[in-house]
Design an enzyme around this catalytic site. Structure first.
Site, PDB file in Angstrom:
ATOM      1  N   ASP A   1       0.900  -1.125   0.014  1.00 26.27           N
ATOM      2  CA  ASP A   1      -0.072  -0.056  -0.201  1.00 26.27           C
ATOM      3  C   ASP A   1       0.890   1.228  -0.032  1.00 26.27           C
ATOM      4  OD1 ASP A   1      -2.288   1.859   0.907  1.00 26.27           O
ATOM      5  OD2 ASP A   1      -1.002   1.650   2.930  1.00 26.27           O
TER       6      ASP A   1
ATOM      7  N   ASP B   1      -1.204  -0.892   6.069  1.00 29.06           N
ATOM      8  CA  ASP B   1      -1.602  -0.127   7.411  1.00 29.06           C
ATOM      9  C   ASP B   1      -2.848   0.075   7.732  1.00 29.06           C
ATOM     10  OD1 ASP B   1      -1.414   1.856   5.519  1.00 29.06           O
ATOM     11  OD2 ASP B   1      -1.581   3.319   7.428  1.00 29.06           O
TER      12      ASP B   1
ATOM     13  N   ASP C   1      -6.742  -1.685   4.211  1.00 31.58           N
ATOM     14  CA  ASP C   1      -6.056  -2.853   3.566  1.00 31.58           C
ATOM     15  C   ASP C   1      -6.363  -4.320   4.114  1.00 31.58           C
ATOM     16  OD1 ASP C   1      -4.497  -1.065   2.162  1.00 31.58           O
ATOM     17  OD2 ASP C   1      -3.228  -0.356   3.935  1.00 31.58           O
TER      18      ASP C   1
HETATM   19  P1  ADP Z   1      -3.895   4.610   0.176  1.00 32.97           P
HETATM   20  O1  ADP Z   1      -3.513   4.381   1.640  1.00 32.97           O
HETATM   21  O2  ADP Z   1      -3.262   3.759  -0.697  1.00 32.97           O
HETATM   22  O3  ADP Z   1      -3.704   6.088  -0.140  1.00 32.97           O
HETATM   23  P2  ADP Z   1      -6.544   4.628   0.975  1.00 32.97           P
HETATM   24  O4  ADP Z   1      -7.501   3.621   0.710  1.00 32.97           O
HETATM   25  O5  ADP Z   1      -6.280   4.703   2.354  1.00 32.97           O
HETATM   26  O6  ADP Z   1      -5.201   4.087  -0.002  1.00 32.97           O
HETATM   27  O7  ADP Z   1      -7.245   5.962   0.439  1.00 32.97           O
HETATM   28  C1  ADP Z   1      -7.606   6.257  -0.853  1.00 32.97           C
HETATM   29  C2  ADP Z   1      -8.112   7.591  -1.086  1.00 32.97           C
HETATM   30  O8  ADP Z   1      -9.329   7.925  -0.553  1.00 32.97           O
HETATM   31  C3  ADP Z   1      -7.143   8.492  -0.307  1.00 32.97           C
HETATM   32  O9  ADP Z   1      -5.776   8.592  -1.238  1.00 32.97           O
HETATM   33  C4  ADP Z   1      -7.804  10.005  -0.272  1.00 32.97           C
HETATM   34  O10 ADP Z   1      -7.948  10.325  -1.608  1.00 32.97           O
HETATM   35  C5  ADP Z   1      -9.281   9.252  -0.102  1.00 32.97           C
HETATM   36  N1  ADP Z   1      -9.660   9.315   1.299  1.00 32.97           N
HETATM   37  C6  ADP Z   1      -9.837   8.234   2.282  1.00 32.97           C
HETATM   38  N2  ADP Z   1     -10.186   8.619   3.287  1.00 32.97           N
HETATM   39  C7  ADP Z   1     -10.203   9.782   3.368  1.00 32.97           C
HETATM   40  C8  ADP Z   1     -10.511  11.029   4.244  1.00 32.97           C
HETATM   41  N3  ADP Z   1     -10.905  11.008   5.485  1.00 32.97           N
HETATM   42  N4  ADP Z   1     -10.458  12.265   4.057  1.00 32.97           N
HETATM   43  C9  ADP Z   1     -10.264  12.481   2.376  1.00 32.97           C
HETATM   44  N5  ADP Z   1      -9.760  11.718   1.593  1.00 32.97           N
HETATM   45  C10 ADP Z   1     -10.055  10.413   1.961  1.00 32.97           C
HETATM   46 MG    MG Z   2      -2.459   3.242   3.833  1.00 36.96          MG
END
Ligand code: ADP
Ligand code: MG
Length: 289
Positions: free
Chosen positions: A38, A234, A238
């Protein structure tokens, strides 16, 4: 009964900063051909900072800041934490009383208040075309994450955030490649950020805009190509991917769900410990067999 060699391998790797929930996971780790990462919080430190903000014309900025602050308090995503810190530092911000904020995994947060629908999150969450229109005249925002604010499907603000690569990420990727293990990055972030981070780390295969289910689908596809693969992550988002891979590896500071789901935990978030453990496990396999 636990074989002494297995027990000593688990305890050795624990001393080395890796907690394995069983000897079998160390054995599996020793024979992986590919390892999925990730991005946010795994290859990067996961402590981004707000670098820029853009508001539409004739909007109530104070209201937007209060909504961002209050809504993001319902999320534990690294981007949410960064926005909360920024609001506190830049503004004398107050928390609103909102009681129906929902977190949509891999997309953002949303709520209904006074008949208005608010969404805060990535481009997919607010509509890709609208998001592109909103920031088309901006330059130099390529390698950062974007968080959009939409009210009733209109984008009214956008924030750019920049994260930093973990100190040992590049070295870990380099060593994995030297061992013949293919590193792959799957991220929920946008294409530009994904490409920039992958290039900096020497990762040839990556996929951006992944929802949690996309990460699972990708891992299932990879399982057909490789006999044994690991997934490192993390976030809460995931967890399904960690469960799908042959070996799930969680960051020690990761979410509780990730740690619960994983087979192996990097106690101090040190990716390079994966390589040490692969070497140790290969030695263990030779002793057992
Ligand atoms: P990664 O850890 O690979 O970036 P995530 O699945 O954690 O992937 O997040 C995907 C995307 O979702 C983030 O890059 C962000 O753009 C959006 N996102 C998720 N949660 C939030 C949040 N609370 N506020 C704003 N954007 C969010
Ligand atoms: Mg992450």
């Amino acid at each position: 009964s636990v074989m002494p060699a297995t027990l000593s391998a688990i305890s050795n790797s624990a001393k080395n900063g890796i907690l394995a929930k069983g000897g079998v996971h160390l054995e599996n780790l020793a024979s992986i051909q590919a390892i999925v990462f990730d991005k946010t919080g795994t290859l990067t430190n996961g402590t981004p900072i707000v670098t820029n903000q853009l508001f539409a014309e004739h909007v109530n900025k104070t209201r937007i800041i209060q909504m961002v602050y209050t809504m993001e308090k319902h999320s534990n995503h690294p981007l949410a934490k960064a926005l909360i810190t920024w609001c506190e530092q830049e503004y004398n911000v107050e928390t609103l009383s909102l009681n129906n904020v929902t977190h949509v995994d891999g997309l953002g947060v949303k709520t209904m208040v006074d008949g208005e629908e608010w969404r805060i999150g990535n481009a997919i969450f607010v509509g890709k075309e609208k998001a592109e229109d909103f920031c088309q005249h901006l330059q130099n925002i390529a390698a950062c994450s974007h968080v959009f604010v939409a009210k009733d499907e209109q984008i009214i603000a956008m924030f750019t955030l920049q994260d930093t690569i973990r100190e040992d990420s590049r070295n870990a990727i380099h060593e994995l490649k030297a061992l013949g293990i293919e590193p792959i990055m799957l991220t929920g972030d946008n294409e530009n950020t994904a490409r920039a981070i992958a290039n900096q780390l020497g990762i040839d295969h990556y996929k951006a805009n992944c929802l949690p289910t996309d990460k699972v689908n990708e891992i299932n596809k990879l399982k057909q190509k490789y006999k044994n693969i690991a997934m490192t992550g993390d976030g809460m988002n995931d967890a399904p991917a960690l469960a799908t891979a042959n070996v799930g590896i969680a960051m020690g500071t990761g979410s509780e769900v990730a740690i619960e789901t994983a087979d192996v935990i990097l106690i101090k978030n040190e990716l390079s410990k994966i390589i040490r453990t692969i070497h140790l496990s290969k030695k263990m396999n030779r002793i057992i067999k």
